[in-house]
Design an enzyme around this catalytic site. Sequence first.
Site, PDB file in Angstrom:
ATOM      1  N   ASP A 160      -9.660 -40.732  17.669  1.00 38.97           N
ATOM      2  CA  ASP A 160      -9.609 -41.162  17.985  1.00 38.97           C
ATOM      3  C   ASP A 160      -8.198 -41.253  16.127  1.00 38.97           C
ATOM      4  O   ASP A 160      -9.370 -41.850  15.471  1.00 38.97           O
ATOM      5  CB  ASP A 160     -10.089 -42.723  17.946  1.00 38.97           C
ATOM      6  CG  ASP A 160     -10.525 -42.889  19.372  1.00 38.97           C
ATOM      7  OD1 ASP A 160      -9.305 -43.076  20.318  1.00 38.97           O
ATOM      8  OD2 ASP A 160     -11.829 -43.076  19.456  1.00 38.97           O
ATOM      9  N   ARG A 193     -10.170 -42.278  12.136  1.00 33.26           N
ATOM     10  CA  ARG A 193     -11.822 -42.192  12.224  1.00 33.26           C
ATOM     11  C   ARG A 193     -12.231 -41.501  11.141  1.00 33.26           C
ATOM     12  O   ARG A 193     -12.991 -41.550  10.451  1.00 33.26           O
ATOM     13  CB  ARG A 193     -12.189 -42.006  13.172  1.00 33.26           C
ATOM     14  CG  ARG A 193     -11.953 -42.224  14.357  1.00 33.26           C
ATOM     15  CD  ARG A 193     -12.410 -43.574  15.051  1.00 33.26           C
ATOM     16  NE  ARG A 193     -12.055 -44.153  16.138  1.00 33.26           N
ATOM     17  CZ  ARG A 193     -11.961 -45.748  16.675  1.00 33.26           C
ATOM     18  NH1 ARG A 193     -12.598 -46.618  15.497  1.00 33.26           N
ATOM     19  NH2 ARG A 193     -12.096 -46.085  17.970  1.00 33.26           N
ATOM     20  N   ARG A 243      -0.952 -51.292  18.162  1.00 28.46           N
ATOM     21  CA  ARG A 243      -1.156 -49.703  18.156  1.00 28.46           C
ATOM     22  C   ARG A 243       0.458 -48.714  18.860  1.00 28.46           C
ATOM     23  O   ARG A 243       0.559 -47.402  19.317  1.00 28.46           O
ATOM     24  CB  ARG A 243      -2.580 -49.647  18.955  1.00 28.46           C
ATOM     25  CG  ARG A 243      -3.102 -50.479  18.263  1.00 28.46           C
ATOM     26  CD  ARG A 243      -4.261 -50.461  19.040  1.00 28.46           C
ATOM     27  NE  ARG A 243      -5.232 -48.903  19.657  1.00 28.46           N
ATOM     28  CZ  ARG A 243      -6.252 -48.940  20.449  1.00 28.46           C
ATOM     29  NH1 ARG A 243      -6.354 -50.401  21.219  1.00 28.46           N
ATOM     30  NH2 ARG A 243      -6.139 -47.397  21.582  1.00 28.46           N
ATOM     31  N   LYS A 289      -1.690 -42.108  25.969  1.00 33.83           N
ATOM     32  CA  LYS A 289      -2.754 -43.203  26.500  1.00 33.83           C
ATOM     33  C   LYS A 289      -2.295 -44.421  26.339  1.00 33.83           C
ATOM     34  O   LYS A 289      -1.067 -44.634  25.660  1.00 33.83           O
ATOM     35  CB  LYS A 289      -4.153 -43.240  25.563  1.00 33.83           C
ATOM     36  CG  LYS A 289      -3.843 -43.591  24.417  1.00 33.83           C
ATOM     37  CD  LYS A 289      -4.938 -43.598  23.352  1.00 33.83           C
ATOM     38  CE  LYS A 289      -5.104 -43.896  22.310  1.00 33.83           C
ATOM     39  NZ  LYS A 289      -6.043 -43.609  21.053  1.00 33.83           N
ATOM     40  N   HIS A 290      -2.580 -45.364  27.675  1.00 33.25           N
ATOM     41  CA  HIS A 290      -4.113 -45.676  28.663  1.00 33.25           C
ATOM     42  C   HIS A 290      -3.187 -45.013  29.728  1.00 33.25           C
ATOM     43  O   HIS A 290      -2.882 -46.630  30.261  1.00 33.25           O
ATOM     44  CB  HIS A 290      -4.959 -46.516  27.959  1.00 33.25           C
ATOM     45  CG  HIS A 290      -5.003 -46.240  26.801  1.00 33.25           C
ATOM     46  ND1 HIS A 290      -4.518 -46.937  26.059  1.00 33.25           N
ATOM     47  CD2 HIS A 290      -6.756 -46.069  26.408  1.00 33.25           C
ATOM     48  CE1 HIS A 290      -4.681 -47.028  24.362  1.00 33.25           C
ATOM     49  NE2 HIS A 290      -6.009 -46.691  24.787  1.00 33.25           N
ATOM     50  N   HIS A 296     -11.490 -53.642  26.161  1.00 35.79           N
ATOM     51  CA  HIS A 296     -13.485 -53.583  26.262  1.00 35.79           C
ATOM     52  C   HIS A 296     -14.531 -53.987  26.481  1.00 35.79           C
ATOM     53  O   HIS A 296     -15.553 -53.895  26.745  1.00 35.79           O
ATOM     54  CB  HIS A 296     -13.006 -53.271  24.422  1.00 35.79           C
ATOM     55  CG  HIS A 296     -12.433 -52.186  23.709  1.00 35.79           C
ATOM     56  ND1 HIS A 296     -11.273 -51.837  23.752  1.00 35.79           N
ATOM     57  CD2 HIS A 296     -13.039 -51.227  23.134  1.00 35.79           C
ATOM     58  CE1 HIS A 296     -11.267 -51.084  23.032  1.00 35.79           C
ATOM     59  NE2 HIS A 296     -11.819 -50.087  22.931  1.00 35.79           N
ATOM     60  N   ASP A 335     -11.140 -43.348  29.316  1.00 35.70           N
ATOM     61  CA  ASP A 335     -11.127 -44.023  27.859  1.00 35.70           C
ATOM     62  C   ASP A 335     -12.533 -44.323  28.277  1.00 35.70           C
ATOM     63  O   ASP A 335     -13.459 -43.885  29.216  1.00 35.70           O
ATOM     64  CB  ASP A 335     -10.660 -45.304  27.872  1.00 35.70           C
ATOM     65  CG  ASP A 335     -10.134 -46.309  26.717  1.00 35.70           C
ATOM     66  OD1 ASP A 335     -11.328 -45.510  26.125  1.00 35.70           O
ATOM     67  OD2 ASP A 335      -9.779 -47.349  26.304  1.00 35.70           O
TER      68      ASP A 335
END
Length: 610
Positions: free
Chosen positions: A145, A153, A214, A244-245, A257, A330
């Site tokens: 990601d 990351r 984002r 995404k998403h 999440h 995801d």
Amino acid sequence: MHDTGTGSTGNTAQPSRRTVLAATAGVTAALAAAGPAHAAAPDDSRLRALVSRMTLEEKVGQLFVMRVYGHSATAPDQADIDANLKEIGVRTAAELLAKYRVGGIIYFAWAHNTREPHQIADLSNGIQKASLELPRGLPVLISTDQEHGIVARVGKPATLFPGAMAVGAGGSRSDARTLGRIAGAELRAMGIRQDYSPVADVNVNPANPVIGVRSFGADPRAVSALVAAEVAGYQGSGVAATAKHFPGHGDTNVDSHTGFPTITHSRELWEKLDAPPFRAAIAAGIDSIMTAHLMVPALDDSGDPATLSRPILTGILRERLGYDGVVVTDSLGMEGVRSKYGDARVPVLALKAGVDQLLNPPDLDLAWNAVLTAVREGELTEARLDESILRVLRLKSKLGLFRSPYVAQGGVDRAVGTRAHLAAADRIAERTTTLLVNEGRLLPLSRRRHPKVLVVGADPASPSGTTGPPTGVLAGALNELGFTATALSTGTAPSAATIAKAVAAARDADAVVAATYNVTAGSAQKALVEQLVATGRPVVAVAIRNPYDVAQLPTAPACLAAYSWTDVELRSAARVIAGRVKPRGKLPVPVQRADDPEQVLYPVGYGLSY
């Protein structure tokens, strides 16, 4: 668990030519006699032949993309071995591949996969070697990601760009394409061939707790253009981009999440608002699309999340939108996909819905065996697995993994964090900072009239791989620009004593810069800014995440939106404050009034300059 070590990667040697040839011999033979490096990618008939030689267990493995702890494929630190044994039942990435034959591995900073670029390249090579040396071994599709902004990351010294909403404020398709091109080249040099970016969600809900900055913004046409441009950049560099998403996560106040969001858009509104960026990504030739763990009753009234919805993934995405690339879920560890069915049912239902890659299940052994059992008992056909495996192999072939699975350390030095790349990130950032309030032309600050600057405010944990804390980065940048700046961290919820300390320090300064982070009506950050303004010192508020803070700060004489607290965006904000560059960003989302959210305070496209 935090790893700050800088010791041996445990996998430092570049595989020799003999090792490479030996490891790839089985694949090469199956695909046809080896040709020159620029030979055409294997065609479908050869890929189908590969699939036909795979055991059922190998086929099931190809569908999974899994996390694994450690900086090395074969010699991770003991703490990472322990974590792997606890969560996956294997010691290393090499053992993960041998046991489950997974088709992909995802890198995370918290899994200690991404210490620094040369180590990442070594890890990638070690993973490829371990997989290719297995019987009928295949190259691994390594992903991460790397959205930039608040989700990254791979950190410094790799180039870190402004996030999507900042790019949306810049509004430049050329900048979005440049970001993708450079970021893609750096990822590829480290052996990462699939990036879970760009975010194609249209963020129309200021309370969205999971997407927010984002997203490129609230205008589906603008978001579509920037998504398509970034896709072209990434894929032009030989990295698979991932929109995404799907079918759209931009209008929710629940984080998938931790909960199960519902999108209440009508089918007509979905077509106008959520669908356009995904259509644009498909038209741009997007290699992969990631599903959303949320319910959209207008598209499927079964109560299932989109990840498990055949009407959404096959009926709309495949048949209606004509997409035939890879569909990846995801993370299957997220609550949004686990709330209705158990972890053994989720991967089976996802495959039945039309998914190709199953990302990061919480219990790989359970998920892997559930798919295996579903085929053996006839719930899933082997032909259905073959369909997804062929899509995954086509992507691996397109990305050159059959021809050239390894990366060279020299390529890391030539591509990652170069001076030219870092300068490009700074230039892009300079076009994103948005000036929303500038009473009495307070900005730019003058080194002559405001030589001493106090920087106070929120210091959220620094996004992966950036310097932080934000107050320190802002103060440091202002010092480099000729001011005498000091930093005083006051946090996201300053106490009365902390506010009093900041007010006392402000009386010794010529100007104050206050970094704000998601200010609400009852936030102590709001009280901090009000009391700083009451000192009579010029106060500049810099929203370091959501641009909506300005609505809660009516007394601040100057307000900027930086859209993130990464170094590159904070340095840009400092240059704007100092007048080194003019603010050029325009709001990509509307800001509503704090006292009447039905009324727009600042519309999309608003932004001042000098």
